[in-house]
Design a protein around this motif. Structure first.
Motif, PDB file in Angstrom:
ATOM      1  N   TYR A   4       0.861  -1.184   0.000  1.00  0.00           N
ATOM      2  CA  TYR A   4       0.000   0.000   0.000  1.00  0.00           C
ATOM      3  C   TYR A   4       0.898   1.235   0.000  1.00  0.00           C
ATOM      4  O   TYR A   4       1.872   1.297   0.747  1.00  0.00           O
ATOM      5  N   TRP A   5       0.532   2.203  -0.821  1.00  0.00           N
ATOM      6  CA  TRP A   5       1.388   3.352  -1.068  1.00  0.00           C
ATOM      7  C   TRP A   5       0.639   4.665  -0.874  1.00  0.00           C
ATOM      8  O   TRP A   5      -0.580   4.730  -1.053  1.00  0.00           O
ATOM      9  N   MET A   6       1.404   5.701  -0.564  1.00  0.00           N
ATOM     10  CA  MET A   6       0.891   7.055  -0.462  1.00  0.00           C
ATOM     11  C   MET A   6       1.709   7.911  -1.419  1.00  0.00           C
ATOM     12  O   MET A   6       2.940   7.819  -1.449  1.00  0.00           O
ATOM     13  N   ALA A   7       1.022   8.755  -2.174  1.00  0.00           N
ATOM     14  CA  ALA A   7       1.685   9.721  -3.053  1.00  0.00           C
ATOM     15  C   ALA A   7       1.218  11.110  -2.654  1.00  0.00           C
ATOM     16  O   ALA A   7       0.057  11.306  -2.317  1.00  0.00           O
ATOM     17  N   SER A   8       2.118  12.051  -2.705  1.00  0.00           N
ATOM     18  CA  SER A   8       1.791  13.435  -2.405  1.00  0.00           C
ATOM     19  C   SER A   8       1.814  14.223  -3.718  1.00  0.00           C
ATOM     20  O   SER A   8       2.878  14.423  -4.304  1.00  0.00           O
ATOM     21  N   VAL A   9       0.619  14.629  -4.162  1.00  0.00           N
ATOM     22  CA  VAL A   9       0.457  15.273  -5.468  1.00  0.00           C
ATOM     23  C   VAL A   9      -0.623  16.349  -5.334  1.00  0.00           C
ATOM     24  O   VAL A   9      -1.655  16.104  -4.694  1.00  0.00           O
ATOM     25  N   ASP A 105      -0.887   5.454  11.674  1.00  0.00           N
ATOM     26  CA  ASP A 105       0.402   4.997  12.196  1.00  0.00           C
ATOM     27  C   ASP A 105       1.595   5.595  11.458  1.00  0.00           C
ATOM     28  O   ASP A 105       2.662   5.762  12.048  1.00  0.00           O
ATOM     29  N   PHE A 106       1.446   5.906  10.156  1.00  0.00           N
ATOM     30  CA  PHE A 106       2.597   6.439   9.416  1.00  0.00           C
ATOM     31  C   PHE A 106       2.948   7.858   9.844  1.00  0.00           C
ATOM     32  O   PHE A 106       4.028   8.354   9.532  1.00  0.00           O
ATOM     33  N   ILE A 107       2.062   8.489  10.578  1.00  0.00           N
ATOM     34  CA  ILE A 107       2.350   9.813  11.139  1.00  0.00           C
ATOM     35  C   ILE A 107       2.821   9.600  12.573  1.00  0.00           C
ATOM     36  O   ILE A 107       2.016   9.452  13.493  1.00  0.00           O
ATOM     37  N   GLU A 108       4.123   9.547  12.739  1.00  0.00           N
ATOM     38  CA  GLU A 108       4.697   9.262  14.059  1.00  0.00           C
ATOM     39  C   GLU A 108       4.623  10.467  14.988  1.00  0.00           C
ATOM     40  O   GLU A 108       4.325  10.326  16.164  1.00  0.00           O
ATOM     41  N   ASN A 109       4.912  11.645  14.471  1.00  0.00           N
ATOM     42  CA  ASN A 109       4.880  12.857  15.268  1.00  0.00           C
ATOM     43  C   ASN A 109       3.609  13.624  14.913  1.00  0.00           C
ATOM     44  O   ASN A 109       3.536  14.276  13.875  1.00  0.00           O
ATOM     45  N   TYR A 115       5.147  15.947   7.897  1.00  0.00           N
ATOM     46  CA  TYR A 115       6.511  15.561   7.546  1.00  0.00           C
ATOM     47  C   TYR A 115       6.602  14.379   6.574  1.00  0.00           C
ATOM     48  O   TYR A 115       7.353  14.450   5.597  1.00  0.00           O
ATOM     49  N   PRO A 116       5.885  13.279   6.775  1.00  0.00           N
ATOM     50  CA  PRO A 116       6.045  12.136   5.861  1.00  0.00           C
ATOM     51  C   PRO A 116       5.757  12.464   4.394  1.00  0.00           C
ATOM     52  O   PRO A 116       6.341  11.859   3.491  1.00  0.00           O
ATOM     53  N   PHE A 117       4.907  13.426   4.150  1.00  0.00           N
ATOM     54  CA  PHE A 117       4.520  13.757   2.781  1.00  0.00           C
ATOM     55  C   PHE A 117       5.625  14.458   2.008  1.00  0.00           C
ATOM     56  O   PHE A 117       5.564  14.545   0.786  1.00  0.00           O
TER      57      PHE A 117
END
Length: 137
Positions: A4-9, A105-109, A115-117
Motif C-alpha cells: 500500500y502506497w501514499m503519493a503526495s500530489v 500509524d505512518f504519522i509518528e509525530n 513531515y512524511p509527505f
C-alpha cells in the motif's frame, strides 16, 4: 504480497492523473514508481489545490490500484519527460486528513504530521490504507 502506497500530489495534477488513468510522483522520477507492483494500492494526498499556489487543501483526493508492471516515460514538454504508472482509479470522495491524524500509524509525530509527505511517495500499512479508504469510498 500486496503493498500500500501514499503519493503526495497537488489536486490539480491528481485530477489529470485520474482522467488519464496514470500517476506521476516525485517530479517524474522513475525509481519510486518501480517500487510498486501490479495489484498494489495507492492513495493520493493533496496538500494544495495547485502545486505553486499557497492555497491549502490537506485532503486525500484519489485512490486506486496499480494496473500493470509498466513504468513508462511520457513527453510533456520538449525538456520534461517524466515517468508514469497506469492506475485504475476508483470513484471516491475527498477526505480531510485532519480528523484522521491521531489514528494514522505512518504519522509518528502528530504535532508535525505533514513531515512524511515531504518524501512524495512512501509505503503505508494495510491498516492505514483501510482507514483512509473507508472514508473515501
Amino acid at each position: 504480497m500486496i503493498r500500500y502506497w501514499m503519493a503526495s500530489v497537488s489536486k490539480e495534477h491528481t485530477e489529470r492523473g485520474v482522467e488519464g488513468s496514470f500517476i506521476q510522483v516525485c517530479h517524474g522520477k522513475k525509481t519510486p514508481l518501480q517500487r510498486m507492483k501490479k495489484g498494489d494500492y495507492i492513495i493520493v494526498y493533496s496538500s494544495k489545490i495547485k502545486m505553486n499556489s499557497p492555497e491549502k487543501l490537506q485532503s486525500f483526493t484519489a485512490i486506486g490500484k496499480i494496473m500493470d508492471e509498466e513504468v513508462y516515460s511520457f513527453q510533456m514538454t520538449e525538456t520534461f519527460i517524466p515517468f508514469r504508472r497506469n492506475i485504475e482509479f476508483y470513484d471516491c470522495k475527498e477526505c480531510s486528513i485532519i480528523p484522521l491524524i491521531d489514528q494514522l500509524d505512518f504519522i509518528e509525530n502528530k504535532k508535525f504530521w505533514g513531515y512524511p509527505f515531504r518524501y512524495g511517495h512512501f509505503e503505508i500499512s494495510e491498516k492505514d490504507f483501510n482507514l483512509i479508504a473507508s472514508k473515501m469510498i
